[in-house]
Design a protein around this motif. Structure first.
Motif, mmCIF file in Angstrom:
data_model
loop_
_atom_site.group_PDB
_atom_site.id
_atom_site.type_symbol
_atom_site.label_atom_id
_atom_site.label_comp_id
_atom_site.label_asym_id
_atom_site.label_seq_id
_atom_site.Cartn_x
_atom_site.Cartn_y
_atom_site.Cartn_z
ATOM 1 N N PRO A 52 -5.600 -4.549 -2.499
ATOM 2 C CA PRO A 52 -4.188 -4.040 -3.084
ATOM 3 C C PRO A 52 -4.681 -3.291 -4.558
ATOM 4 C CG PRO A 52 -4.295 -5.856 -2.140
ATOM 5 C CD PRO A 52 -5.148 -5.665 -1.731
ATOM 6 N N LEU A 53 -3.705 -2.894 -4.879
ATOM 7 C CA LEU A 53 -4.599 -2.480 -6.475
ATOM 8 C C LEU A 53 -4.462 -2.531 -7.611
ATOM 9 C CD1 LEU A 53 -3.805 1.831 -5.907
ATOM 10 C CD2 LEU A 53 -5.850 0.554 -5.132
ATOM 11 N N VAL A 54 -4.976 -2.601 -8.721
ATOM 12 C CA VAL A 54 -4.702 -3.984 -9.779
ATOM 13 C C VAL A 54 -4.536 -2.857 -11.035
ATOM 14 C CG1 VAL A 54 -6.434 -5.026 -11.756
ATOM 15 C CG2 VAL A 54 -6.923 -5.276 -9.348
ATOM 16 N N ARG A 55 -3.494 -2.978 -12.016
ATOM 17 C CA ARG A 55 -2.749 -2.321 -12.727
ATOM 18 C C ARG A 55 -3.767 -2.359 -13.938
ATOM 19 N NH1 ARG A 55 1.909 -2.215 -17.199
ATOM 20 N NH2 ARG A 55 2.984 0.065 -16.724
ATOM 21 N N LEU A 69 -4.788 5.691 -9.142
ATOM 22 C CA LEU A 69 -3.418 6.178 -9.498
ATOM 23 C C LEU A 69 -3.078 6.216 -11.212
ATOM 24 C CD1 LEU A 69 -1.226 4.687 -6.775
ATOM 25 C CD2 LEU A 69 -2.188 6.430 -6.582
ATOM 26 N N ALA A 70 -2.279 7.079 -11.409
ATOM 27 C CA ALA A 70 -1.653 6.849 -12.705
ATOM 28 C C ALA A 70 -0.381 6.921 -12.871
ATOM 29 C CB ALA A 70 -2.379 8.236 -13.954
ATOM 30 N N TRP A 86 4.213 9.236 -9.919
ATOM 31 C CA TRP A 86 3.621 9.081 -10.032
ATOM 32 C C TRP A 86 2.018 9.987 -9.573
ATOM 33 C CZ3 TRP A 86 1.787 3.655 -8.987
ATOM 34 C CH2 TRP A 86 2.507 2.285 -8.894
ATOM 35 N N ALA A 87 0.634 10.187 -10.036
ATOM 36 C CA ALA A 87 -0.531 10.457 -9.730
ATOM 37 C C ALA A 87 -1.552 10.378 -9.303
ATOM 38 C CB ALA A 87 -0.558 11.289 -11.069
ATOM 39 N N GLY A 88 -1.392 11.197 -8.165
ATOM 40 C CA GLY A 88 -3.168 10.019 -7.642
ATOM 41 C C GLY A 88 -4.455 11.001 -7.452
ATOM 42 N N ILE A 89 -5.310 9.854 -7.969
ATOM 43 C CA ILE A 89 -6.675 10.634 -9.482
ATOM 44 C C ILE A 89 -7.825 11.343 -8.361
ATOM 45 C CG2 ILE A 89 -8.695 9.774 -10.387
ATOM 46 C CD1 ILE A 89 -5.402 10.422 -11.439
ATOM 47 N N ALA A 119 1.773 2.378 -4.677
ATOM 48 C CA ALA A 119 1.153 0.939 -5.468
ATOM 49 C C ALA A 119 0.055 1.266 -3.773
ATOM 50 C CB ALA A 119 1.512 0.118 -5.798
ATOM 51 N N GLY A 120 0.990 1.675 -2.850
ATOM 52 C CA GLY A 120 -0.253 0.932 -1.464
ATOM 53 C C GLY A 120 -0.439 1.995 -1.250
#
Length: 248
Positions: free
Chosen positions: A6-9, A70-71, A78-81, A221-222
């Motif tokens: 899981p991602l963290v903001r 991500l941003a 969203w944008a993928g980094i 976010a997934g």
């Protein structure tokens, strides 16, 4: 392609030295140093205060504990980094036969040597012949809903176009696939004002029979997945446009 954990903001403080960034985690307030897996200019995606999403790294062999993935963009976009993500997304799409423009294929071979000291991202082999597929990550947006490539000068990218053109001349299907890692774009063109050499190589390759495809992505976010096909500007790209960038 789903993220492994899981991602963290957090909130971006700064991006520096190309591959590093400082981020303040939203929940704890801790400031962490993160790996930025993107060597490009990242125009519009490195503004201090930008909401970003990080992936925790538990590999003891890696120097940093966090990776920027991500941003968040205005309007719920969203944008993928991570510039490594497009190849993973396309690999999954090829396995699912989700790109109908490609010739029928029975085998997918990644990283096959060709040209001059180059490796093609994917070589597809099937009953109607070979298809050579090069994948490019796209995340530049400067005007309206138009995605652009490249965001900085890329001699290596121009070389790939020349080598694909040679495959097309030999009768194979040669495809340059631009994958837009943004959810706020609906069309694609080259940033000819940033790299005129690349734009000239693009025009020459297209004239030689290289197929220029562009696909969007579905991002949350997934994870990141292949989206719908986006139209590529049919006009010659070499002249470029003097676009004033007000986003960075």
């Amino acid at each position: 392609m789903r993220f492994a954990t899981p991602l963290v903001r957090g909130r971006l403080i700064r991006r520096y030295m190309r591959f590093l960034a400082d981020v303040r985690l939203e929940e704890s307030g801790e400031v962490v140093k993160v790996h930025c897996p993107n060597p490009g200019a990242m125009t519009g995606l490195k503004t201090p205060g930008l909401p970003v999403w990080l992936e925790r790294n538990d590999d003891p062999k890696k120097k940093l504990d966090w990776g920027w993935r991500l941003a968040e963009l205005p309007g719920g976009h969203w944008a993928g980094i991570d510039t490594a993500v497009p190849n993973r997304v396309v690999a999954e799409a090829l396995a699912a036969r989700a790109i109908p423009e490609l010739l029928p294929y029975e085998r997918v071979r990644p990283e096959v040597r060709y040209g001059t000291n180059s490796r093609i991202d994917f070589l597809l082999e099937g009953p109607e012949g070979a298809t050579w597929v090069e994948v490019k990550n796209v995340h530049l947006r400067r005007e309206g809903d138009c995605a652009e490539f490249p965001d900085s000068v890329t001699a290596r990218g121009a070389k790939h176009l020349v080598e694909l053109a040679e495959r097309a001349r030999q009768g194979d299907q040669a495809v340059m696939l631009y994958l837009v890692q943004r959810s706020d774009c609906a069309r694609f063109r080259l940033a000819g004002d940033i790299d005129r050499t690349y734009a000239r190589a693009f025009d020459a390759a297209r004239s030689a029979g290289v197929e220029m495809l562009c696909y969007g992505t579905r991002i949350d976010a997934g994870g990141v997945a292949l989206g719908r096909r986006l139209p590529v500007d049919p006009a010659p790209q070499a002249p470029g446009l003097a676009i004033v960038d007000e986003s960075s």
